[in-house]
Design a protein around this motif. Structure first.
Motif, PDB file in Angstrom:
ATOM      1  N   HIS A 100       5.204 -90.316 -31.995  1.00  0.00           N
ATOM      2  CA  HIS A 100       5.323 -89.147 -32.871  1.00  0.00           C
ATOM      3  C   HIS A 100       4.037 -88.333 -32.939  1.00  0.00           C
TER       4      HIS A 100
ATOM      5  N   SER B  91      16.403 -97.796 -30.562  1.00  0.00           N
ATOM      6  CA  SER B  91      17.602 -96.971 -30.367  1.00  0.00           C
ATOM      7  C   SER B  91      18.875 -97.798 -30.365  1.00  0.00           C
TER       8      SER B  91
ATOM      9  N   VAL C 254       8.590 -93.756 -27.612  1.00  0.00           N
ATOM     10  CA  VAL C 254       8.552 -92.417 -28.190  1.00  0.00           C
ATOM     11  C   VAL C 254       7.444 -92.401 -29.242  1.00  0.00           C
TER      12      VAL C 254
ATOM     13  N   TYR D   2      14.510 -87.374 -30.577  1.00  0.00           N
ATOM     14  CA  TYR D   2      14.378 -87.629 -29.140  1.00  0.00           C
ATOM     15  C   TYR D   2      15.223 -88.781 -28.605  1.00  0.00           C
TER      16      TYR D   2
ATOM     17  N   PRO E 270       7.898 -92.444 -37.143  1.00  0.00           N
ATOM     18  CA  PRO E 270       8.786 -92.854 -36.050  1.00  0.00           C
ATOM     19  C   PRO E 270      10.239 -92.473 -36.300  1.00  0.00           C
TER      20      PRO E 270
ATOM     21  N   ALA F  53      10.494 -96.151 -30.911  1.00  0.00           N
ATOM     22  CA  ALA F  53       9.549 -95.236 -31.548  1.00  0.00           C
ATOM     23  C   ALA F  53       8.592 -96.061 -32.400  1.00  0.00           C
TER      24      ALA F  53
ATOM     25  N   VAL G  45      10.688 -88.751 -35.130  1.00  0.00           N
ATOM     26  CA  VAL G  45      10.687 -88.553 -33.677  1.00  0.00           C
ATOM     27  C   VAL G  45      11.887 -89.246 -33.034  1.00  0.00           C
ATOM     28  N   ALA G  46      12.304 -90.370 -33.580  1.00  0.00           N
ATOM     29  CA  ALA G  46      13.504 -91.049 -33.070  1.00  0.00           C
ATOM     30  C   ALA G  46      14.731 -90.182 -33.283  1.00  0.00           C
TER      31      ALA G  46
END
Length: 204
Positions: A30, A15, A28, A43, A36, A55, A39-40
């Motif tokens: 997935h 992140s 995180v 989230y 990834p 992720a 989902v990144a």
């Protein structure tokens, strides 16, 4: 987002750039057949200030991404596969073979099959995690995995936020809720808006 292949060989999305990462980590994970990046994108926006998101990519190739397990059935028959998937993620966190880590806080957000892996990690090494968030997920029903379970003392049980935003298969949902209420301090929610305050509350 900041993609990187970790020294352990895991492919991940951070992140924050390296110089801004903290020791308060949120993994995180997935869903089956996802990535990834996906989902990144969904989230990382839920991460509270001061934490770092990572992720990770699952190990089995799928048609449109990767899977953590070869089956999405909540009654997973392969104990070695389940344990291997959990340890694969722990390997990305550990600084050495003894399970030591430089992170002061580790929480996991799992989506779908990623939630099944997150709760498996909680069963394998509960001391390694501060809390777990499961979104549209399930808990794996496997007798050898169940042998690792112990009814946790209320003061030691880990906090879990369990979010259901869609229709769940009833047998899977029944088993998951029974396991969660027996072994964790579970809070149920219907929307992902509960994620940020939950993560902020469980950072140590």
């Amino acid at each position: 987002m900041y993609p990187e292949t970790l020294t352990t060989g895991h492919r991940g999305i951070w992140s924050h750039p390296e110089h801004q990462r903290t020791t308060q980590l949120v993994l995180v994970l997935h869903d089956a057949g996802s990535t990834p990046e996906t989902v990144a994108d969904h989230y990382f926006s839920h991460l509270p200030d001061g934490v770092t998101g990572l992720a990770l990519q699952a190990g089995f190739e799928a048609t449109f991404g990767h899977n953590w397990f070869t089956t999405s059935d909540h009654q997973h028959p392969s104990f070695p596969e389940v344990i291997s998937a959990a340890h694969r993620v722990f390997d990305a966190l550990d600084d050495d073979e003894y399970g030591n880590t430089s992170y002061t806080s580790v929480q996991v957000v799992g989506v779908g099959q990623g939630a099944a892996l997150a709760t498996t990690m909680l069963r394998v090494r509960p001391e390694a995690l501060n809390a777990v968030v499961g979104v549209n997920g399930y808990v794996i029903d496997n007798p050898m995995l169940a042998a690792l379970d112990a009814s946790a003392d209320a003061n030691q049980a880990k906090s879990v936020l369990w979010i259901g935003t869609g229709e769940a298969e009833q047998r899977s949902a029944d088993f998951s809720l029974h396991w969660l209420t027996t072994h964790t301090r579970v809070t149920e929610a219907e929307t992902t808006s509960a994620i940020t305050p939950f993560l902020a509350q469980n950072v140590s």
